[in-house]
Design a protein around this motif. Structure first.
Motif, PDB file in Angstrom:
ATOM      1  N   ASN A   1      10.413  -3.985 -10.103  1.00 23.71           N
ATOM      2  CA  ASN A   1      11.022  -5.155 -10.744  1.00 23.71           C
ATOM      3  C   ASN A   1       9.982  -6.045 -11.422  1.00 23.71           C
ATOM      4  O   ASN A   1      10.274  -7.185 -11.779  1.00 23.71           O
ATOM      5  CB  ASN A   1      11.819  -5.975  -9.726  1.00 23.71           C
ATOM      6  CG  ASN A   1      10.935  -6.517  -8.594  1.00 23.71           C
ATOM      7  OD1 ASN A   1       9.728  -6.250  -8.543  1.00 23.71           O
ATOM      8  ND2 ASN A   1      11.544  -7.270  -7.693  1.00 23.71           N
ATOM      9  N   SER A   2       8.758  -5.525 -11.586  1.00 22.08           N
ATOM     10  CA  SER A   2       7.639  -6.206 -12.254  1.00 22.08           C
ATOM     11  C   SER A   2       6.981  -7.288 -11.408  1.00 22.08           C
ATOM     12  O   SER A   2       6.049  -7.942 -11.875  1.00 22.08           O
ATOM     13  CB  SER A   2       8.083  -6.803 -13.602  1.00 22.08           C
ATOM     14  OG  SER A   2       8.461  -5.772 -14.491  1.00 22.08           O
TER      15      SER A   2
ATOM     16  N   PRO B   1       6.495 -11.932 -12.239  1.00 16.96           N
ATOM     17  CA  PRO B   1       5.894 -11.462 -13.499  1.00 16.96           C
ATOM     18  C   PRO B   1       5.682 -12.618 -14.468  1.00 16.96           C
ATOM     19  O   PRO B   1       6.351 -13.653 -14.375  1.00 16.96           O
ATOM     20  CB  PRO B   1       6.936 -10.469 -14.036  1.00 16.96           C
ATOM     21  CG  PRO B   1       8.221 -10.894 -13.416  1.00 16.96           C
ATOM     22  CD  PRO B   1       7.867 -11.435 -12.059  1.00 16.96           C
TER      23      PRO B   1
ATOM     24  N   LEU C   1       2.105  -3.038  -8.478  1.00 19.50           N
ATOM     25  CA  LEU C   1       3.188  -3.458  -9.358  1.00 19.50           C
ATOM     26  C   LEU C   1       4.487  -2.815  -8.886  1.00 19.50           C
ATOM     27  O   LEU C   1       4.601  -1.587  -8.823  1.00 19.50           O
ATOM     28  CB  LEU C   1       2.881  -3.049 -10.801  1.00 19.50           C
ATOM     29  CG  LEU C   1       3.877  -3.538 -11.862  1.00 19.50           C
ATOM     30  CD1 LEU C   1       3.874  -5.056 -11.939  1.00 19.50           C
ATOM     31  CD2 LEU C   1       3.533  -2.940 -13.220  1.00 19.50           C
TER      32      LEU C   1
END
Length: 276
Positions: A71-72, A152, A68
């Motif tokens: 910035n996701s 994400p 991860l």
């Protein structure tokens, strides 16, 4: 009693990955010639759950968790994603109530639409599934080293709408993900093909079920061609679409199968399954 199997039949339809969907349970009518889904009513309202479970498998059935990023976004190394399969599901939290609400007022809507047959073609859709897969390119024998970045889950929501983001995933040679490869450059280098697809699911009922409901409501002193039963039970009411709805092209009923079989190349292109 009526709102769940075996009275109800599960329906799964592949639809274009280019489409956006309003949140909330919606009523569709399926047509076979041409194969389309026509929205009959406005989304019921309420809220949806987001399934954050991401899963994948390779030839050895090993699980691989991505890294991860800050910035996701999620990063996978290329040697672990040859058979990556990522699925995300947006589903109504109150789908059971939505099915009951539909059944309580379905005969009223059928009367308004002046339809009395082929009622199994009407589906209460409560779930949209987005699937992203990595598929080996059969014309390429290279095995390049790089990274796959996947967006994400939040990128799939735009207010009250669901849609594939403009860039749900990309290949890069850079571990930071700063320099993205175009789909064509990734293909030339030999990276797996990124394949995306959208599936809509819900339940439908045949004519016999609606006949039994009509008799049941009459026995309870409700007029089946009105909203009396639904209002008495305090269900939310489906509102018919005010304008002539645009039909959505769809593939065959997938019979509880999430994935496109990719045998129909023209359909894949029409439905936007290939990125780039």
């Amino acid at each position: 009693m009526f709102s769940a199997p075996p009275m109800a039949r599960g329906r799964w339809f592949d639809v274009s990955a280019k489409l956006s969907f309003r949140l909330g349970p919606t009523i569709f009518r399926s047509n076979t010639q041409p194969r389309t889904l026509v929205p009959i009513a406005e989304p019921l309202g309420g809220s949806c759950d987001v399934d954050y479970d991401l899963w994948w498998s390779d030839a050895r059935a090993q699980e691989c968790r991505p890294r991860l990023m800050t910035n996701s976004w999620m990063r996978y190394h290329s040697n672990r994603v040859r058979y990556l399969n990522r699925r995300m599901s947006f589903e109504s939290r109150h789908r059971a109530e939505a099915y009951k609400s539909w059944l309580a007022q379905a005969n009223h809507i059928f009367a308004h639409l002046e339809t009395t047959s082929h009622l199994e073609d009407y589906m209460c859709a409560t779930r949209v599934i987005f699937t992203l897969r990595c598929v080996p390119d059969p014309s390429n024998t290279r095995d390049p080293e790089g990274f796959l970045f996947i967006c994400p889950p939040e990128d799939f929501r735009a207010g009250d709408w669901l849609r594939w983001p403009d860039c749900p995933a990309y290949w890069t040679l850079d571990s930071s993900g700063a320099s993205r490869l175009s789909a064509e450059d990734a293909r030339i280098l030999g990276f797996p093909i990124i394949h995306i697809e959208t599936t809509m699911t819900g339940l439908s009922w045949d004519d016999a079920v609606y006949d039994k409901l009509r008799l049941f409501h009459q026995h309870r002193a409700f007029d089946p061609v009105t909203e009396e039963a639904a209002r008495h039970l305090r269900y939310l009411l489906f509102k018919l679409s005010p304008n002539v709805a645009t039909a959505l092209a769809c593939g065959e009923d997938t019979k509880n199968r999430y994935e496109c079989d990719m045998k129909n190349v023209e359909l894949c292109r029409e439905f936007g399954h290939y990125m780039g």
